[in-house]
Design a protein around this motif. Structure first.
Motif, PDB file in Angstrom:
ATOM      1  N   THR A   5      41.200  41.965  34.049  1.00  0.00           N
ATOM      2  CA  THR A   5      40.554  43.003  33.243  1.00  0.00           C
ATOM      3  C   THR A   5      39.340  43.638  33.922  1.00  0.00           C
ATOM      4  O   THR A   5      38.666  44.473  33.302  1.00  0.00           O
ATOM      5  N   HIS A   6      39.070  43.265  35.182  1.00  0.00           N
ATOM      6  CA  HIS A   6      37.927  43.877  35.868  1.00  0.00           C
ATOM      7  C   HIS A   6      38.143  43.727  37.363  1.00  0.00           C
ATOM      8  O   HIS A   6      37.800  42.700  37.944  1.00  0.00           O
ATOM      9  N   THR A   7      38.718  44.756  37.972  1.00  0.00           N
ATOM     10  CA  THR A   7      39.053  44.668  39.392  1.00  0.00           C
ATOM     11  C   THR A   7      38.795  46.029  40.034  1.00  0.00           C
ATOM     12  O   THR A   7      39.373  47.035  39.620  1.00  0.00           O
ATOM     13  N   HIS A   8      37.887  46.069  40.992  1.00  0.00           N
ATOM     14  CA  HIS A   8      37.436  47.345  41.562  1.00  0.00           C
ATOM     15  C   HIS A   8      38.397  47.822  42.648  1.00  0.00           C
ATOM     16  O   HIS A   8      38.077  47.810  43.832  1.00  0.00           O
ATOM     17  N   LEU A   9      39.589  48.268  42.210  1.00  0.00           N
ATOM     18  CA  LEU A   9      40.593  48.723  43.176  1.00  0.00           C
ATOM     19  C   LEU A   9      40.118  49.967  43.920  1.00  0.00           C
ATOM     20  O   LEU A   9      40.662  50.290  44.976  1.00  0.00           O
ATOM     21  N   GLY A  92      33.426  52.624  31.353  1.00  0.00           N
ATOM     22  CA  GLY A  92      32.814  51.532  32.120  1.00  0.00           C
ATOM     23  C   GLY A  92      32.898  51.809  33.612  1.00  0.00           C
ATOM     24  O   GLY A  92      33.607  52.727  34.016  1.00  0.00           O
ATOM     25  N   GLU A  93      32.206  51.159  34.354  1.00  0.00           N
ATOM     26  CA  GLU A  93      31.366  50.033  34.024  1.00  0.00           C
ATOM     27  C   GLU A  93      29.950  50.550  33.801  1.00  0.00           C
ATOM     28  O   GLU A  93      29.385  51.201  34.691  1.00  0.00           O
ATOM     29  N   ILE A  94      29.396  50.263  32.606  1.00  0.00           N
ATOM     30  CA  ILE A  94      28.087  50.771  32.235  1.00  0.00           C
ATOM     31  C   ILE A  94      27.194  49.586  31.865  1.00  0.00           C
ATOM     32  O   ILE A  94      27.685  48.477  31.653  1.00  0.00           O
ATOM     33  N   PHE A 159      31.421  41.974  27.510  1.00  0.00           N
ATOM     34  CA  PHE A 159      30.328  41.559  28.389  1.00  0.00           C
ATOM     35  C   PHE A 159      30.974  40.879  29.585  1.00  0.00           C
ATOM     36  O   PHE A 159      31.337  39.714  29.533  1.00  0.00           O
ATOM     37  N   HIS A 160      31.156  41.684  30.648  1.00  0.00           N
ATOM     38  CA  HIS A 160      31.961  41.213  31.779  1.00  0.00           C
ATOM     39  C   HIS A 160      31.145  40.239  32.620  1.00  0.00           C
ATOM     40  O   HIS A 160      29.917  40.270  32.625  1.00  0.00           O
ATOM     41  N   CYS A 161      31.871  39.353  33.319  1.00  0.00           N
ATOM     42  CA  CYS A 161      31.245  38.305  34.144  1.00  0.00           C
ATOM     43  C   CYS A 161      30.210  37.546  33.315  1.00  0.00           C
ATOM     44  O   CYS A 161      29.062  37.390  33.719  1.00  0.00           O
ATOM     45  N   THR A 209      38.706  39.208  37.809  1.00  0.00           N
ATOM     46  CA  THR A 209      38.267  38.761  39.139  1.00  0.00           C
ATOM     47  C   THR A 209      36.924  39.356  39.540  1.00  0.00           C
ATOM     48  O   THR A 209      36.198  38.771  40.328  1.00  0.00           O
ATOM     49  N   ASP A 210      36.595  40.572  39.071  1.00  0.00           N
ATOM     50  CA  ASP A 210      35.489  41.361  39.620  1.00  0.00           C
ATOM     51  C   ASP A 210      35.703  41.615  41.120  1.00  0.00           C
ATOM     52  O   ASP A 210      34.734  41.785  41.864  1.00  0.00           O
ATOM     53  N   ALA A 211      36.955  41.609  41.555  1.00  0.00           N
ATOM     54  CA  ALA A 211      37.253  41.909  42.959  1.00  0.00           C
ATOM     55  C   ALA A 211      36.621  43.248  43.342  1.00  0.00           C
ATOM     56  O   ALA A 211      36.602  44.157  42.525  1.00  0.00           O
TER      57      ALA A 211
HETATM   58 ZN    ZN Z   1      32.204  45.377  38.228  1.00  0.00          ZN
END
Ligand code: ZN
Length: 263
Positions: A5-9, A92-94, A159-161, A209-211
């Protein structure tokens, strides 16, 4: 099976080999991905690259570390237009980031005030468009919660990570918001996040992942990629005493209800 749900492709770190990264994700059982943007240009890049990827959708927004890329009001109209795109699934991401120093020429006070203004404008946009939001926090927890509280009931936030305690998360979960866990929960010392991942109720959390950041064990210190959400899912399953299939099923259901337009 898995939903990252959070991957900076759209990160430059994937420019050279994104097709291979996506193939490895598919081989690991990652069937859906949400790619958050960090600024307008990155939003456009993600909307373009996700066009041929049916299981990838985008969060459109300006990251608090990148708010120096906007000033005045016109940028919000641009963001609104991008958020109307069929691949846009959230804003997002904000958020707020008090960890990184302001860019050159900004005092800490002016920088934080600009972050807060950009956050509020994007929260109002999310309400207007009926989209949920992906939140970034770094050493800014109390101020971020204060910014979100007036929006309770008008939108949902993840609230990611999340690295805090269940006690910290509880009032937010009760207001309909979510937390999500990165590879930090696979670390030998995950901090409070380990206990929170063990005890949070099904439906209150997602996996990410927050990759390209925060690679889980056994890849710690390397470039992170979406395939590794499977490792985080296994760690969370072990903590919770559930099967990995159950964790995958529940977190995918939670994410499908949160992000617009996924099948
Ligand atoms: Zn991020």
């Amino acid at each position: 099976m898995f939903f990252d749900t959070h991957t900076h492709l759209g990160s430059r770190q994937f420019d050279a080999d994104l097709p291979v990264v996506l193939a490895r994700a598919a081989a690991a059982g990652v069937t859906r991905m949400l790619a958050p943007a960090v600024d307008l240009e990155n939003t456009r890049k993600l909307l373009a690259l996700s066009a041929d990827l049916p299981r990838v959708r985008v969060a459109a927004g300006i990251h608090p570390c990148d708010v120096d890329s906007v000033s005045g009001e016109a940028w919000l109209d641009e963001l609104r237009a991008l958020a109307h795109h069929e691949k846009a699934a959230a804003i997002g991401e904000i958020g707020l980031d008090y960890f990184h120093a302001p860019p050159e020429g900004w005092t800490v006070d002016v920088w934080r005030a600009h972050q807060a203004r950009c956050l509020r404008m994007q929260l109002e946009l999310a309400v207007e468009l009926g989209l949920n939001v992906v939140l970034h926090n770094r050493e800014s927890w109390d101020d971020l919660v204060a910014q979100i509280t007036p929006f309770h009931g008008r939108l949902r936030a993840v609230f990611h990570c999340f690295t805090g305690t269940l006690e910290q998360a509880r009032p937010l979960l009760e207001a309909g918001h979510l937390i999500s866990f990165t590879g930090i929960v696979t670390f030998k010392n995950p901090g409070p996040a380990g206990e929170t991942a063990r005890t949070v109720a099904d439906g209150g959390y997602m996996l990410e992942t927050d990759a390209p950041y925060l690679a889980p064990v056994p890849y710690r210190g390397k470039r992170c990629e979406p395939a590794y959400v499977a490792d985080t899912a296994r760690a969370v399953a072990a903590l919770r005493g559930q099967s990995v299939e159950e964790v995958a099923r529940v977190t995918t259901e939670t994410a499908l209800a949160f992000f617009r337009g996924f099948e």
